[in-house]
Design a protein around this motif. Structure first.
Motif, PDB file in Angstrom:
ATOM      1  N   UNK A 141      19.243  21.590 150.343  1.00 20.80           N
ATOM      2  CA  UNK A 141      18.898  20.493 149.786  1.00 20.80           C
ATOM      3  C   UNK A 141      18.201  19.503 151.135  1.00 20.80           C
ATOM      4  N   UNK A 142      18.719  19.383 152.101  1.00 23.31           N
ATOM      5  CA  UNK A 142      18.359  18.455 153.198  1.00 23.31           C
ATOM      6  C   UNK A 142      16.992  18.998 153.561  1.00 23.31           C
ATOM      7  N   UNK A 143      16.725  20.385 153.843  1.00 21.85           N
ATOM      8  CA  UNK A 143      15.625  20.795 154.308  1.00 21.85           C
ATOM      9  C   UNK A 143      14.317  20.400 153.382  1.00 21.85           C
ATOM     10  N   UNK A 144      14.806  20.473 151.789  1.00 26.52           N
ATOM     11  CA  UNK A 144      13.612  20.456 150.760  1.00 26.52           C
ATOM     12  C   UNK A 144      13.379  18.870 150.935  1.00 26.52           C
ATOM     13  N   UNK A 145      14.277  18.332 150.806  1.00 22.08           N
ATOM     14  CA  UNK A 145      14.168  16.677 150.480  1.00 22.08           C
ATOM     15  C   UNK A 145      13.556  16.072 151.864  1.00 22.08           C
ATOM     16  N   UNK A 146      13.517  16.610 153.026  1.00 22.59           N
ATOM     17  CA  UNK A 146      12.773  16.183 154.226  1.00 22.59           C
ATOM     18  C   UNK A 146      11.337  16.316 153.991  1.00 22.59           C
ATOM     19  N   UNK A 147      10.808  17.116 153.274  1.00 18.45           N
ATOM     20  CA  UNK A 147       9.513  17.399 153.153  1.00 18.45           C
ATOM     21  C   UNK A 147       8.889  16.154 152.032  1.00 18.45           C
ATOM     22  N   UNK A 148       7.435  15.978 152.513  1.00 18.69           N
ATOM     23  CA  UNK A 148       6.890  15.147 151.523  1.00 18.69           C
ATOM     24  C   UNK A 148       6.937  15.541 150.062  1.00 18.69           C
ATOM     25  N   UNK A 149       6.907  14.588 149.323  1.00 17.92           N
ATOM     26  CA  UNK A 149       6.820  13.153 149.217  1.00 17.92           C
ATOM     27  C   UNK A 149       7.965  12.223 149.457  1.00 17.92           C
ATOM     28  N   UNK A 150       9.222  13.177 149.715  1.00 26.80           N
ATOM     29  CA  UNK A 150      10.439  12.575 149.769  1.00 26.80           C
ATOM     30  C   UNK A 150      10.922  12.113 151.145  1.00 26.80           C
ATOM     31  N   UNK A 151      10.560  12.722 151.918  1.00 24.13           N
ATOM     32  CA  UNK A 151      10.729  12.189 153.469  1.00 24.13           C
ATOM     33  C   UNK A 151      12.041  11.707 153.720  1.00 24.13           C
ATOM     34  N   UNK A 152      13.041  12.397 153.287  1.00 24.39           N
ATOM     35  CA  UNK A 152      14.463  11.664 153.277  1.00 24.39           C
ATOM     36  C   UNK A 152      14.944  12.214 154.979  1.00 24.39           C
ATOM     37  N   UNK A 153      15.838  11.604 155.557  1.00 28.09           N
ATOM     38  CA  UNK A 153      16.479  11.872 156.665  1.00 28.09           C
ATOM     39  C   UNK A 153      17.154  13.131 156.604  1.00 28.09           C
ATOM     40  N   UNK A 154      17.034  14.044 157.250  1.00 29.50           N
ATOM     41  CA  UNK A 154      17.940  15.494 156.728  1.00 29.50           C
ATOM     42  C   UNK A 154      19.233  15.292 157.103  1.00 29.50           C
ATOM     43  N   UNK A 155      19.689  14.565 158.042  1.00 26.75           N
ATOM     44  CA  UNK A 155      21.245  14.702 158.469  1.00 26.75           C
ATOM     45  C   UNK A 155      22.072  13.700 157.183  1.00 26.75           C
ATOM     46  N   UNK A 156      21.117  12.650 156.974  1.00 26.98           N
ATOM     47  CA  UNK A 156      21.804  11.703 155.967  1.00 26.98           C
ATOM     48  C   UNK A 156      21.827  12.400 154.634  1.00 26.98           C
ATOM     49  N   UNK A 157      20.683  13.219 154.214  1.00 28.81           N
ATOM     50  CA  UNK A 157      20.699  13.769 152.786  1.00 28.81           C
ATOM     51  C   UNK A 157      21.667  14.833 152.771  1.00 28.81           C
ATOM     52  N   UNK A 158      22.059  15.423 153.730  1.00 33.05           N
ATOM     53  CA  UNK A 158      22.849  16.615 153.821  1.00 33.05           C
ATOM     54  C   UNK A 158      24.292  16.125 153.693  1.00 33.05           C
ATOM     55  N   UNK A 159      24.642  14.771 154.268  1.00 31.19           N
ATOM     56  CA  UNK A 159      26.015  14.081 154.048  1.00 31.19           C
ATOM     57  C   UNK A 159      26.179  13.631 152.694  1.00 31.19           C
ATOM     58  N   UNK A 160      25.020  12.953 152.271  1.00 28.56           N
ATOM     59  CA  UNK A 160      25.183  12.352 150.714  1.00 28.56           C
ATOM     60  C   UNK A 160      25.108  13.387 149.847  1.00 28.56           C
ATOM     61  N   UNK A 161      24.483  14.483 149.872  1.00 24.64           N
ATOM     62  CA  UNK A 161      24.659  15.646 148.911  1.00 24.64           C
ATOM     63  C   UNK A 161      25.894  15.898 148.922  1.00 24.64           C
ATOM     64  N   UNK A 162      26.422  16.694 150.117  1.00 26.33           N
ATOM     65  CA  UNK A 162      27.915  17.016 150.166  1.00 26.33           C
ATOM     66  C   UNK A 162      28.964  16.242 149.688  1.00 26.33           C
ATOM     67  N   UNK A 163      28.789  14.857 149.887  1.00 26.71           N
ATOM     68  CA  UNK A 163      29.916  13.828 149.240  1.00 26.71           C
ATOM     69  C   UNK A 163      29.492  13.791 147.607  1.00 26.71           C
ATOM     70  N   UNK A 164      28.152  13.510 147.064  1.00 27.63           N
ATOM     71  CA  UNK A 164      28.216  13.769 145.720  1.00 27.63           C
ATOM     72  C   UNK A 164      28.757  14.845 145.124  1.00 27.63           C
ATOM     73  N   UNK A 165      28.482  16.122 145.579  1.00 28.84           N
ATOM     74  CA  UNK A 165      28.877  17.215 145.071  1.00 28.84           C
ATOM     75  C   UNK A 165      30.262  17.203 144.809  1.00 28.84           C
ATOM     76  N   UNK A 166      31.201  16.903 145.910  1.00 26.30           N
ATOM     77  CA  UNK A 166      32.641  16.653 145.891  1.00 26.30           C
ATOM     78  C   UNK A 166      32.894  16.013 144.705  1.00 26.30           C
ATOM     79  N   UNK A 167      32.471  14.618 144.782  1.00 26.63           N
ATOM     80  CA  UNK A 167      32.779  13.591 143.865  1.00 26.63           C
ATOM     81  C   UNK A 167      32.420  14.027 142.311  1.00 26.63           C
TER      82      UNK A 167
END
Length: 181
Positions: free
Chosen positions: A23-49
């Motif tokens: 997830x983090x690798x994919x959404x770090x790409x354009x046009x998303x340009x998300x911060x990989x570490x923040x995306x990874x942490x957010x994704x993990x938290x969302x999945x658990x919730x």
């Protein structure tokens, strides 16, 4: 798609870690340009919730051997979630009633590793994610400038029901819907 296996997340940390990395690798790409570490942490938290609280939670993983090739995430839309609180008020009443109604499924994420794209994984994940659901419609959002995603979704039978939607500081979004009957 030879050698790629699609499975439901087994609730293990190991699978979740691989999915979060993808997830983090994919959404770090354009046009998303998300911060990989923040995306990874957010994704993990969302999945658990979501796994603990959302109706019909589904996280599907595509793997080639031990490598994560893709993922798809979806849940039923519940009262008080993003779709009901933020998107629904931006839609006209007929569109809202037709596509969101009282019971709808949301495709929240679809990601495929760069080296596995354009070989049928995204289609297989989407088909598996939407199979045998107790909903008549599904919705998703995409960045308006994510042109390849737009072409993919159109080929999969999704229809744009709103464009140029902005939620907070988000880039312009398109809202898409699909009949599941």
């Amino acid at each position: 798609m030879t050698g790629v296996r699609i499975s439901t997340w087994d609730s293990s940390d190991e699978q979740l870690d691989r999915a979060a990395d993808l997830y983090a690798q994919t959404f770090a790409e354009a046009p998303y340009d998300e911060d990989a570490e923040a995306s990874r942490a957010s994704f993990t938290e969302r999945i658990r919730r979501y796994a603990a609280s959302k109706p019909h939670f589904r996280l599907l993983l595509a793997a080639e051997g031990a490598d994560a090739a893709g993922l798809a995430l979806g849940t039923g839309i519940a009262a008080g979630d993003w779709w009901r609180d933020r998107v629904a008020p931006l839609l006209d009443e007929d569109t809202r009633d037709r596509w969101l109604g009282v019971s709808c499924f949301s495709v929240m994420e679809l990601a495929v590793d760069r080296k596995h794209r354009r070989c049928g994984i995204a289609s297989a994940l989407m088909d598996a994610l939407l199979a045998d659901l107790p909903y008549s419609t599904a919705v998703l959002s995409r960045y308006a400038d994510a042109d390849s995603a737009g072409r993919f979704y159109a080929a999969q039978g999704w229809h744009e029901i709103a464009t140029g939607i902005r939620i907070g500081d988000s880039p312009a979004l398109c809202v898409l819907a699909r009949d599941l009957r």
